[in-house]
Scaffold this motif. Structure first.
Motif, short mmCIF file in Angstrom:
data_model
loop_
_atom_site.label_atom_id
_atom_site.label_comp_id
_atom_site.label_asym_id
_atom_site.label_seq_id
_atom_site.Cartn_x
_atom_site.Cartn_y
_atom_site.Cartn_z
N LEU A 38 -10.80 -41.45 -31.65
CA LEU A 38 -10.35 -40.12 -32.05
C LEU A 38 -11.29 -39.53 -33.09
CD1 LEU A 38 -8.00 -38.15 -31.57
CD2 LEU A 38 -6.85 -39.18 -33.52
N GLY A 39 -11.83 -38.33 -32.79
CA GLY A 39 -12.70 -37.62 -33.72
C GLY A 39 -14.17 -37.93 -33.57
N ALA A 40 -14.52 -38.94 -32.77
CA ALA A 40 -15.94 -39.28 -32.57
C ALA A 40 -16.61 -38.20 -31.73
CB ALA A 40 -16.06 -40.63 -31.88
N SER A 41 -17.89 -37.96 -31.96
CA SER A 41 -18.63 -36.97 -31.17
C SER A 41 -20.03 -37.49 -30.89
CB SER A 41 -18.70 -35.63 -31.91
OG SER A 41 -19.45 -35.75 -33.10
N LEU A 42 -20.61 -36.99 -29.81
CA LEU A 42 -21.93 -37.45 -29.40
C LEU A 42 -22.62 -36.38 -28.59
CD1 LEU A 42 -23.94 -39.90 -29.15
CD2 LEU A 42 -22.77 -40.42 -26.98
N PHE A 61 -10.96 -38.66 -27.82
CA PHE A 61 -9.59 -38.21 -28.01
C PHE A 61 -8.65 -39.39 -28.26
CE2 PHE A 61 -6.24 -34.96 -26.81
CZ PHE A 61 -6.65 -34.03 -27.76
N GLY A 62 -9.22 -40.55 -28.52
CA GLY A 62 -8.41 -41.70 -28.88
C GLY A 62 -7.37 -42.04 -27.84
N ALA A 69 -2.87 -43.10 -31.61
CA ALA A 69 -3.73 -42.55 -32.66
C ALA A 69 -3.43 -41.07 -32.88
CB ALA A 69 -5.20 -42.75 -32.30
N ARG A 70 -3.21 -40.33 -31.80
CA ARG A 70 -3.01 -38.89 -31.94
C ARG A 70 -1.71 -38.55 -32.63
NH1 ARG A 70 -5.15 -39.06 -26.63
NH2 ARG A 70 -3.08 -38.75 -25.72
N HIS A 82 -6.85 -32.53 -33.25
CA HIS A 82 -7.80 -33.61 -33.05
C HIS A 82 -9.19 -33.10 -32.63
CE1 HIS A 82 -4.27 -35.98 -33.51
NE2 HIS A 82 -3.72 -35.47 -32.42
N LEU A 83 -9.23 -32.02 -31.87
CA LEU A 83 -10.52 -31.46 -31.48
C LEU A 83 -11.26 -30.93 -32.70
CD1 LEU A 83 -12.21 -31.02 -28.95
CD2 LEU A 83 -11.17 -28.76 -28.71
#
Length: 471
Positions: free
Chosen positions: A54-58, A74-75, A79-80, A86-87
């Motif tokens: 959740l929260g990771a970006s690439l 989006f986990g 987690a949410r 979350h976005l």
């Protein structure tokens, strides 16, 4: 008015045309999704250690090193459920550029695309009145199927609320709050009147005058009206622009955040802006008693007994319980027109914070229709609220014996409830009445909600109004 350029969807045609695809992938779907990519892209995702957390970006590059798409994690449901927007968490970490959501949100998740898109916009808020703040460079193309203008209007109104709360009392005293109301009224062609200073006594608002009379800046009652048809909605917001505690002086640690004690006023103004921007078919009235609770020789004192517009006498056992006093006169005034619904919002009691913490907006109502509508709307728009009771057995705690009411019952138990019961005495039986005891402040940064002033409950109320007022 706040600068909301960073809180809008991308509009430049060239930016939209060149927007990078943005995929939202749950943790459990990463492997399957990678199988849909070409070999090089899949290898990059795996080598980068992207797990869908959740929260990771690439960013994923093409053959020439230029990014060809982005992916955010989006986990999973467990987690949410521990947060919202979350976005927006990923939006904070993505580099400058324009992104287009591709494939929507994962199928079956309970999050709605509308509130995730709103969260992206809210993540762009910056309070930069006094110092330059780093702007977020990640823009989003408005997702298809959503009412982009409506989402932007909600984000803009929330920015107004945040700006008003964040501004220190040196620049947000009663006159400045009045000026903000005048600006808002002019924008939406609303009518506004203001009763100031000694005129409050002449026109029978004795408690508003008593609380604010010791301050350099005169107390006032701001009255804004909009709309000529439909059910009548009256919003009453506590506008204590700074609260020293009065002669029951607060300690320094408790006084430090008192610029936010007008958070109720700021929140009803944000809500009013949402209502007017959407041209809701109702008659809106906003009442804001704007004062500073100051220390001076003419300050009201512990032991004083104040008259009120309602005709009830109030014994002052603590001058730091002033918000309910100014609201009492304003609620009485509002009830005189018998609105179909009256809602007060105030940063009223520490007891409410102890009960539910800083995230939840506790509210009081005796009306099941209102409660059901608010609870459903709050969940739908990710604006959490929590119902507390108007507990009638505590009514006797409000009655000191030598006056009709006590503004600060001793004992300390049920402080949020006794404060709400106090207010209900002034709202009377002439209106369906709901009271929100909000915090108005985010103590630590969270997705879409930086540390500082924040609106609470306004979006839930907005979404619930059609059911509450049968619009």
């Amino acid at each position: 008015m706040p600068d909301t350029n960073a809180m809008r969807f991308a509009t430049d045609a060239s930016d939209i045309a060149g927007a990078l695809p943005l995929y939202v992938i749950e943790r459990s779907a990463v492997d399957a999704w990678c199988q849909t990519l070409d070999t090089a892209a899949a290898a990059w995702v795996k080598a980068s250690g992207f797990t869908g957390a959740l929260g990771a970006s690439l960013l994923v590059p093409g053959a020439n090193g230029t990014p060809i798409f982005a992916v955010v994690g989006f986990g999973d449901a467990s987690a949410r459920i521990r947060g919202r927007f979350h976005l927006a968490a990923a939006a904070q970490s993505l580099p400058e550029g324009t992104y287009r959501l591709t494939g929507g949100l994962p199928e079956g998740c309970s999050d709605t695309l509308e509130h995730e898109a709103l969260g992206w916009l809210l993540a762009g808020y910056r309070f930069d009145r006094y110092a330059t703040q780093k702007s977020r460079g990640a823009s989003l193309v408005a997702p298809e199927g959503l009412d982009a203008a409506r989402i932007e209007a909600i984000a803009e109104a929330e920015a107004l609320t945040r700006d008003l709360i964040n501004t220190p009392a040196s620049d947000m005293g009663p006159a400045d709050l009045e000026a903000a109301c005048v600006t808002l009224a002019a924008r939406f062609d609303a009518d506004i009147t203001v009763i100031t200073g000694a005129d409050l006594l002449e026109k029978n608002f004795p408690m508003i005058h008593a609380v604010g009379r010791a301050a350099e800046h005169a107390p006032r009652l701001i009255d804004m009206r909009w709309g000529t048809a439909g059910p009548k909605l009256t919003l009453v917001g506590k506008g204590v622009c700074f609260d020293t505690g009065g002669l029951n002086l607060k300690p320094g640690a408790s006084m430090g955040l008192m610029k936010k004690d007008m958070g109720g006023a700021a929140t009803v103004l944000g809500l009013a802006q949402m209502i007017m921007a959407q041209k809701m078919p109702l008659q809106l009235r906003v009442l804001i008693p704007a004062v500073e609770n100051a220390v001076a020789g003419n300050a009201f004192r512990p032991g004083d007994i104040l008259a009120s517009r309602k005709g009830l006498s109030v014994e002052i056992n603590n001058t730091d319980a002033e918000g309910r006093l100014v609201l009492g006169d304003a609620l009485t005034y509002g009830a005189e027109e018998t609105p179909d619904l009256m809602i007060s919002m105030a940063t009223l009691t520490g007891a409410a914070r102890v009960a539910v913490g800083p995230d939840l907006a506790p509210y009081f109502t005796d009306d099941a229709q209102i409660a059901n509508a608010l609870d459903a709307a709050a969940q739908a728009v990710a604006d959490p609220v929590w119902r507390l009771p108007f507990w009638a057995p505590y009514e006797s705690d409000l009655e000191p014996g030598i006056a009709d009411l006590d503004n600060a019952p001793s004992g300390g138990f049920g402080g949020a409830i006794t404060a709400a019961l106090f207010l209900r005495r002034f709202a009377g039986d002439t209106a369906r009445y709901t009271h929100f005891d909000i915090y108005g402040w985010n103590p630590k940064a969270k997705p879409a909600r930086p540390k500082g002033g924040v609106g609470m409950g306004a979006r839930a109320i907005l979404a619930a109004l059609p059911d509450m007022l049968d619009l």
